[in-house]
Write a protein that holds these residues in place. Structure first.
Motif, PDB file in Angstrom:
ATOM      1  N   TYR A  46       0.884  -1.187   0.046  1.00  0.00           N
ATOM      2  CA  TYR A  46      -0.070  -0.122   0.018  1.00  0.00           C
ATOM      3  C   TYR A  46       0.958   1.138   0.085  1.00  0.00           C
ATOM      4  N   PHE A  47       1.857   1.222   0.851  1.00  0.00           N
ATOM      5  CA  PHE A  47       2.669   2.361   1.110  1.00  0.00           C
ATOM      6  C   PHE A  47       3.802   2.585  -0.112  1.00  0.00           C
ATOM      7  N   SER A  48       3.919   1.421  -0.892  1.00  0.00           N
ATOM      8  CA  SER A  48       4.703   1.580  -2.087  1.00  0.00           C
ATOM      9  C   SER A  48       3.985   2.207  -3.121  1.00  0.00           C
ATOM     10  N   ILE A  49       2.673   1.760  -3.452  1.00  0.00           N
ATOM     11  CA  ILE A  49       1.812   2.488  -4.196  1.00  0.00           C
ATOM     12  C   ILE A  49       1.738   3.908  -3.988  1.00  0.00           C
ATOM     13  N   VAL A  50       1.555   4.296  -2.734  1.00  0.00           N
ATOM     14  CA  VAL A  50       1.294   5.735  -2.264  1.00  0.00           C
ATOM     15  C   VAL A  50       2.593   6.651  -2.851  1.00  0.00           C
ATOM     16  N   ALA A  51       3.837   5.926  -2.819  1.00  0.00           N
ATOM     17  CA  ALA A  51       5.119   6.668  -3.216  1.00  0.00           C
ATOM     18  C   ALA A  51       5.112   6.745  -4.559  1.00  0.00           C
ATOM     19  N   ILE A  52       4.548   5.613  -5.307  1.00  0.00           N
ATOM     20  CA  ILE A  52       4.590   5.697  -6.803  1.00  0.00           C
ATOM     21  C   ILE A  52       3.632   6.829  -7.345  1.00  0.00           C
ATOM     22  N   ILE A  53       2.591   7.075  -6.867  1.00  0.00           N
ATOM     23  CA  ILE A  53       1.633   7.818  -7.280  1.00  0.00           C
ATOM     24  C   ILE A  53       2.049   9.332  -6.674  1.00  0.00           C
ATOM     25  N   ALA A  54       2.720   9.558  -5.647  1.00  0.00           N
ATOM     26  CA  ALA A  54       3.109  10.884  -5.096  1.00  0.00           C
ATOM     27  C   ALA A  54       4.177  11.450  -6.188  1.00  0.00           C
ATOM     28  N   LEU A  55       5.031  10.186  -6.723  1.00  0.00           N
ATOM     29  CA  LEU A  55       6.062  10.472  -7.487  1.00  0.00           C
ATOM     30  C   LEU A  55       5.673  11.165  -8.872  1.00  0.00           C
ATOM     31  N   PHE A  56       4.413  10.413  -9.603  1.00  0.00           N
ATOM     32  CA  PHE A  56       3.934  10.743 -10.652  1.00  0.00           C
ATOM     33  C   PHE A  56       2.880  12.159 -10.566  1.00  0.00           C
ATOM     34  N   GLU A  57       2.344  12.240  -9.600  1.00  0.00           N
ATOM     35  CA  GLU A  57       1.907  13.593  -9.203  1.00  0.00           C
ATOM     36  C   GLU A  57       2.876  14.983  -9.652  1.00  0.00           C
ATOM     37  N   ARG A  58       4.018  14.581  -9.227  1.00  0.00           N
ATOM     38  CA  ARG A  58       5.244  15.581  -9.498  1.00  0.00           C
ATOM     39  C   ARG A  58       5.489  15.612 -11.097  1.00  0.00           C
ATOM     40  N   LEU A  59       5.604  14.356 -11.822  1.00  0.00           N
ATOM     41  CA  LEU A  59       5.858  14.254 -13.123  1.00  0.00           C
ATOM     42  C   LEU A  59       4.782  14.876 -14.139  1.00  0.00           C
ATOM     43  N   MET A  60       3.899  14.372 -13.636  1.00  0.00           N
ATOM     44  CA  MET A  60       2.567  14.769 -14.663  1.00  0.00           C
ATOM     45  C   MET A  60       1.294  14.978 -14.090  1.00  0.00           C
ATOM     46  N   PRO A  61       1.275  16.167 -13.366  1.00  0.00           N
ATOM     47  CA  PRO A  61       0.054  16.454 -12.424  1.00  0.00           C
ATOM     48  C   PRO A  61      -1.092  16.767 -13.580  1.00  0.00           C
ATOM     49  N   TYR A  62      -2.392  16.521 -13.076  1.00  0.00           N
ATOM     50  CA  TYR A  62      -3.546  16.806 -13.745  1.00  0.00           C
ATOM     51  C   TYR A  62      -3.780  18.472 -13.752  1.00  0.00           C
ATOM     52  N   GLU A  63      -3.589  18.953 -12.322  1.00  0.00           N
ATOM     53  CA  GLU A  63      -3.761  20.409 -12.447  1.00  0.00           C
ATOM     54  C   GLU A  63      -2.619  20.717 -11.237  1.00  0.00           C
ATOM     55  N   GLU A  64      -1.832  21.927 -12.015  1.00  0.00           N
ATOM     56  CA  GLU A  64      -0.410  22.055 -11.557  1.00  0.00           C
ATOM     57  C   GLU A  64      -0.720  22.938 -10.186  1.00  0.00           C
ATOM     58  N   THR A  65      -1.606  23.658  -9.781  1.00  0.00           N
ATOM     59  CA  THR A  65      -1.816  24.581  -8.775  1.00  0.00           C
ATOM     60  C   THR A  65      -2.205  23.561  -7.561  1.00  0.00           C
ATOM     61  N   TRP A  66      -2.717  22.329  -7.794  1.00  0.00           N
ATOM     62  CA  TRP A  66      -3.054  21.433  -6.827  1.00  0.00           C
ATOM     63  C   TRP A  66      -1.573  20.861  -6.182  1.00  0.00           C
ATOM     64  N   LEU A  67      -0.471  21.125  -6.566  1.00  0.00           N
ATOM     65  CA  LEU A  67       0.779  20.862  -6.149  1.00  0.00           C
ATOM     66  C   LEU A  67       1.083  21.777  -4.926  1.00  0.00           C
ATOM     67  N   ASP A  68       0.607  22.797  -4.929  1.00  0.00           N
ATOM     68  CA  ASP A  68       0.876  23.873  -3.738  1.00  0.00           C
ATOM     69  C   ASP A  68       0.301  23.359  -2.563  1.00  0.00           C
TER      70      ASP A  68
END
Length: 332
Positions: A46-68
């Motif tokens: 589970y936490f490995s998947i969380v880490a993978i998702i968190a990485l791709f949120e930085r690489l290819m975000p749907y909404e960049e303002t949500w990174l703030d």
């Protein structure tokens, strides 16, 4: 650093990422459930998947303002671990004796009678369990949107103004208990075995992470079957007609059948949140719904479309009363 969203690589990754992460989570769960310490290894997965998702949120975000940062990271983690996480652990313990729970809930099942098709392959049992549990989850979710007495607890989840992997578990404990009750009790009563509960828990865990992720994934035909990020962003919309749709937790079968499926051909909403306001601190968020003042703060102003409907209904009622009084005035 982000990918260029016009590249072929970006398009391929965007199309394959959702099923790849979901399948990776289920594959890890398979090995976890076949180990002697299945809960430990499931949590590693589970936490490995969380880490993978968190990485791709930085690489290819749907909404960049949500990174703030929105200042809610601590509260999100606290709700996940202490509220939703604690209840889910209790529910997991319950799955160790599903027939015992069923016997408490329904004395008629005190004998070992069970109508669950245990002779079916496990994959089919899990699919059946998902569809049955999904109806309870759908009902609990829809009721939480349609009744203010339940919305005051569920609004905590909708109060965020950005979606990302960390606020997946941002649920009030009462909201979580209600969903678990409606989603799991039917399976207890039917006599579903422990592996069915474990696999439904795994599917729910990974789809939950994926529906809230801030990744530009292209899910295409998967939108007709699963609750995907695209569908769930519509569900978080501030516009009532969009937000009161797509109630499915894992599957959207009941949305399809009951007319609450929403997937228009345009980018899904990023204007999310509620008209009211939840408290700032974790503990205050837990107690806020229990007071009259707190509930009013959460509910806030009624959405414009609700006010318009109420005003129209009031005008029609006044017109009907006026028409009804006309013959009395004439006869007088």
């Amino acid at each position: 650093m982000t990918f260029q969203n016009s590249s072929r690589l970006y398009a391929a990754v965007s199309s394959l990422l959702w099923p790849a992460i979901f399948c990776a989570g289920l594959t890890g769960s398979y090995f976890a459930f076949h180990s002697q310490m299945h809960l430990l290894w499931f949590n590693v997965t589970y936490f490995s998947i969380v880490a993978i998702i968190a990485l791709f949120e930085r690489l290819m975000p749907y909404e960049e303002t949500w990174l703030d940062s929105d200042g809610e990271t601590f509260n999100n983690i606290a709700h996940t671990l202490l509220s939703k996480g604690g209840v889910q652990i209790a529910a997991a313990i319950g799955t160790s004796f599903p027939m015992a729970v069923a016997t408490v809930a329904q004395p008629l099942l005190s004998h070992k009678a069970s109508i669950w098709p245990e002779q079916w392959p496990m994959a089919l049992q899990v699919v059946l369990g998902l569809v049955i549990a999904e109806f309870g989850l759908y009902l609990a979710h829809r009721l939480a949107h349609e009744y203010l007495s339940l919305w005051r607890f569920h609004a905590l989840h909708h109060s965020v103004e950005r979606l990302w992997v960390i606020n997946t578990g941002r649920f009030h404990i009462i909201d979580t208990l209600f969903k678990i009750a409606l989603g799991q009790i039917p399976l207890y009563l039917l006599g579903a075995p422990l592996p069915v509960f474990l696999w439904i828990g795994a599917v729910t865990a990974f789809i939950g992470l994926l529906t809230h992720c801030n990744i530009d994934v292209r899910t295409g035909p998967l939108d007709w079957i699963f609750s995907t990020p695209r569908l769930h962003r519509w569900h978080h919309s501030k516009i009532l007609a969009e937000g009161n749709t797509n109630y499915g937790e894992n599957l959207v079968i009941w949305d399809q059948l009951l007319g609450t499926y929403h997937n228009p051909p345009r980018p899904s909403s990023t204007d999310i949140g509620i008209t009211g306001k939840v408290a700032d601190s974790f503990l205050a968020q837990l107690v806020q719904p229990f007071s009259k003042k707190g509930a009013k703060q959460i509910i806030g102003k009624k959405p414009k479309e609700v006010r318009d409907k109420e005003e129209l209904a009031a005008a029609k009622a006044a017109a009907r009363r006026k028409r009804a009084e006309e013959p009395l005035r004439k006869s007088g």
